[in-house]
Motif scaffolding. Structure first.
Motif, mmCIF file in Angstrom:
data_model
loop_
_atom_site.group_PDB
_atom_site.id
_atom_site.type_symbol
_atom_site.label_atom_id
_atom_site.label_comp_id
_atom_site.label_asym_id
_atom_site.label_seq_id
_atom_site.Cartn_x
_atom_site.Cartn_y
_atom_site.Cartn_z
ATOM 1 N N GLU A 108 0.834 -1.212 0.000
ATOM 2 C CA GLU A 108 0.000 0.000 0.000
ATOM 3 C C GLU A 108 0.864 1.255 0.000
ATOM 4 O OE1 GLU A 108 -2.470 -0.381 3.389
ATOM 5 O OE2 GLU A 108 -3.729 -1.974 2.559
ATOM 6 N N GLY A 109 1.952 1.255 0.822
ATOM 7 C CA GLY A 109 2.844 2.415 0.843
ATOM 8 C C GLY A 109 3.533 2.643 -0.490
ATOM 9 N N GLN A 110 3.956 1.539 -1.125
ATOM 10 C CA GLN A 110 4.606 1.664 -2.429
ATOM 11 C C GLN A 110 3.640 2.227 -3.480
ATOM 12 O OE1 GLN A 110 7.731 1.191 -2.944
ATOM 13 N NE2 GLN A 110 7.780 1.475 -5.146
ATOM 14 N N GLU A 111 2.395 1.745 -3.459
ATOM 15 C CA GLU A 111 1.409 2.255 -4.409
ATOM 16 C C GLU A 111 1.116 3.732 -4.169
ATOM 17 O OE1 GLU A 111 -1.957 -0.252 -3.982
ATOM 18 O OE2 GLU A 111 -1.046 -1.997 -4.978
ATOM 19 N N ALA A 112 1.006 4.119 -2.877
ATOM 20 C CA ALA A 112 0.763 5.533 -2.576
ATOM 21 C C ALA A 112 1.922 6.398 -3.043
ATOM 22 C CB ALA A 112 0.534 5.708 -1.066
ATOM 23 N N LEU A 113 3.148 5.902 -2.835
ATOM 24 C CA LEU A 113 4.321 6.659 -3.281
ATOM 25 C C LEU A 113 4.353 6.790 -4.800
ATOM 26 C CD1 LEU A 113 6.971 8.048 -2.575
ATOM 27 C CD2 LEU A 113 8.093 5.807 -2.640
ATOM 28 N N GLN A 114 3.994 5.712 -5.496
ATOM 29 C CA GLN A 114 3.967 5.783 -6.954
ATOM 30 C C GLN A 114 2.919 6.781 -7.444
ATOM 31 O OE1 GLN A 114 3.384 1.765 -8.287
ATOM 32 N NE2 GLN A 114 5.499 1.154 -7.922
ATOM 33 N N HIS A 115 1.719 6.763 -6.813
ATOM 34 C CA HIS A 115 0.688 7.735 -7.199
ATOM 35 C C HIS A 115 1.171 9.163 -6.968
ATOM 36 C CE1 HIS A 115 -2.027 4.582 -8.145
ATOM 37 N NE2 HIS A 115 -2.374 4.269 -6.902
ATOM 38 N N MET A 116 1.831 9.391 -5.814
ATOM 39 C CA MET A 116 2.334 10.729 -5.512
ATOM 40 C C MET A 116 3.400 11.140 -6.524
ATOM 41 S SD MET A 116 4.104 12.138 -2.013
ATOM 42 C CE MET A 116 5.523 11.057 -2.238
ATOM 43 N N LEU A 117 4.263 10.180 -6.887
ATOM 44 C CA LEU A 117 5.315 10.484 -7.857
ATOM 45 C C LEU A 117 4.716 10.844 -9.218
ATOM 46 C CD1 LEU A 117 8.305 10.581 -8.607
ATOM 47 C CD2 LEU A 117 8.211 8.120 -9.039
ATOM 48 N N PHE A 118 3.714 10.068 -9.645
ATOM 49 C CA PHE A 118 3.069 10.373 -10.926
ATOM 50 C C PHE A 118 2.397 11.745 -10.887
ATOM 51 C CE2 PHE A 118 2.551 5.539 -11.570
ATOM 52 C CZ PHE A 118 3.840 5.474 -12.070
ATOM 53 N N ALA A 119 1.793 12.093 -9.735
ATOM 54 C CA ALA A 119 1.166 13.410 -9.613
ATOM 55 C C ALA A 119 2.200 14.523 -9.701
ATOM 56 C CB ALA A 119 0.395 13.502 -8.285
ATOM 57 N N ILE A 120 3.365 14.315 -9.075
ATOM 58 C CA ILE A 120 4.433 15.323 -9.132
ATOM 59 C C ILE A 120 4.929 15.484 -10.565
ATOM 60 C CG2 ILE A 120 6.808 15.812 -8.418
ATOM 61 C CD1 ILE A 120 6.145 14.505 -5.745
ATOM 62 N N ILE A 121 5.124 14.360 -11.247
ATOM 63 C CA ILE A 121 5.607 14.426 -12.639
ATOM 64 C C ILE A 121 4.587 15.152 -13.517
ATOM 65 C CG2 ILE A 121 6.178 13.020 -14.653
ATOM 66 C CD1 ILE A 121 7.277 10.910 -12.725
ATOM 67 N N ALA A 122 3.293 14.830 -13.335
ATOM 68 C CA ALA A 122 2.265 15.501 -14.138
ATOM 69 C C ALA A 122 2.243 17.002 -13.857
ATOM 70 C CB ALA A 122 0.896 14.884 -13.842
ATOM 71 N N ALA A 123 2.405 17.373 -12.575
ATOM 72 C CA ALA A 123 2.417 18.795 -12.231
ATOM 73 C C ALA A 123 3.622 19.497 -12.839
ATOM 74 C CB ALA A 123 2.407 18.964 -10.714
ATOM 75 N N GLN A 124 4.789 18.836 -12.821
ATOM 76 C CA GLN A 124 5.988 19.427 -13.418
ATOM 77 C C GLN A 124 5.809 19.633 -14.925
ATOM 78 O OE1 GLN A 124 8.638 20.624 -12.100
ATOM 79 N NE2 GLN A 124 8.484 19.968 -9.973
ATOM 80 N N LEU A 125 5.231 18.629 -15.590
ATOM 81 C CA LEU A 125 5.014 18.767 -17.035
ATOM 82 C C LEU A 125 4.030 19.892 -17.339
ATOM 83 C CD1 LEU A 125 4.832 14.981 -18.051
ATOM 84 C CD2 LEU A 125 6.756 16.555 -18.334
#
Length: 353
Positions: A108-125
């Motif tokens: 669950e922690g790994q999935e949450a971290l991946q979702h957060m990472l994808f959100a950060i990448i989308a925001a940066q783009l």
């Protein structure tokens, strides 16, 4: 078929009390018991009394106490093994359940971290795209403003030329020819400058004596021709100042079409009671402040720099840096963001004054 039964602790205690202090049977005794059982089974049994079998039975009966001691000892050890096995099985089941729970939490922690990472990448783009679009719009606005300034300057210089030619014509058609004195030349220069001010042109004098509007044209000394000439003005942003800030005294800003927004702001500040120096300081401070009235809390504008941790997505890696520009390394997208936390903390705690 005889079913195997387990001696209880009470039964083992009762047998131990019956056999007394007998010691456990040795392996040789057990082997001899086996031989006796074989001999009783295989020998020829007579029709009369079988003294051979009776002798073997008597031999085994006299030595049965050690065998029983060894039996109850083995039963007690087997009971201890069963108890230990049951405890080990219980601990294994409990440990396996805890491991499953920990593994589920880790997933669950790994999935949450991946979702957060994808959100950060989308925001940066999205931020990069918005920044590029804003830069393009600013470039278009600057281009349009430059074209408009050039048009206004051309009209101003045309009016200046017409005024200068008219003054020369009037001097030439005078009733009496009077040789021009040195003062008359200075009066002609003053008349030309006054004509420029009348049409709203900014007139500035640099420290090197150059007469310029700080935008399109300048009057410079040509040493090779030993005469003053008109040349284009090249605006150098690293050293040039606007004429409103540098050369025009307080209250003498240009008016009309030549008035700039900066000159109007300076005039308003001076009218409110500021001196020319304090008005310029207030305007310079406003230039360094963020311009967005409702900044994004996740991406705040900071023209003066800062020291926030910045994580950006590169080609196939994550790039870490401080907002001030110091690089903090790179890592893969599936790695932990703590890779940048340590260097960033060292930078902000020990290197930033």
């Amino acid at each position: 078929m005889i079913r195997h039964t387990i001696l209880t602790s009470e039964q083992r205690a009762k047998i131990a009390a019956l056999i007394g202090d007998a010691q456990p049977a040795t392996s040789e005794l057990l082997v001899s018991f086996g031989e006796s059982v074989r001999d009783r089974r295989d020998h020829e049994h007579p029709q009369w009394e079988d003294f051979y079998c009776l002798n073997l039975s008597s031999y085994m009966g006299e030595r049965m106490a050690p065998v029983l001691r060894r039996l109850i000892d083995a039963e007690a050890q087997a009971e201890r093994y069963r108890t230990a096995w049951g405890l080990a099985r219980t601990r294994a089941i409990s440990t396996g359940g805890a491991a499953d729970r920990y593994a589920a939490r880790a997933r669950e922690g790994q999935e949450a971290l991946q979702h957060m990472l994808f959100a950060i990448i989308a925001a940066q783009l999205a931020r990069k795209a918005a920044t590029a679009e804003a830069a393009q719009l600013r470039a278009q606005v600057n281009e349009l403003e430059a074209v408009e300034r050039q048009r206004v300057r051309r009209e101003q210089w045309a009016a200046l030329i017409v005024g200068s030619e008219q003054a020369e014509l009037e001097a030439e058609v005078g009733d009496v020819f009077v040789p021009r004195t040195e003062r008359s030349y200075w009066e002609a220069i003053a008349n030309a400058l006054n004509a420029a001010v009348t049409v709203g042109m900014p007139i500035c004098i640099d420290l090197d004596g150059t007469l310029t509007d700080h935008n399109a044209w300048s009057v410079v000394w040509d040493g090779s021709g030993e005469r003053w000439t008109v040349a284009g003005y090249e605006d150098q942003t690293d050293t040039a100042l606007t004429c409103e800030e540098k050369d025009i005294p307080a209250g003498a800003q240009p008016t009309g079409t030549a008035s700039t927004a900066r000159a109007q702001i300076l005039a308003a500040l001076q009218a409110a009671g500021h001196t020319a120096a304090s008005a310029a300081d207030v305007l310079a401070q406003a230039d360094r402040e963020p311009r967005d009235p409702e900044p994004d809390p996740d991406f705040r504008e900071c023209l003066g720099g800062g020291h926030a941790l910045v994580v950006e997505y590169g080609d196939c890696e994550l790039l870490g840096s401080c907002q001030c520009g110091k690089p903090l390394g790179q890592t893969t997208p599936d790695a932990s963001l703590d890779t940048f936390a340590g260097p960033w903390e060292r930078h902000t705690n020990t290197e930033v004054a």
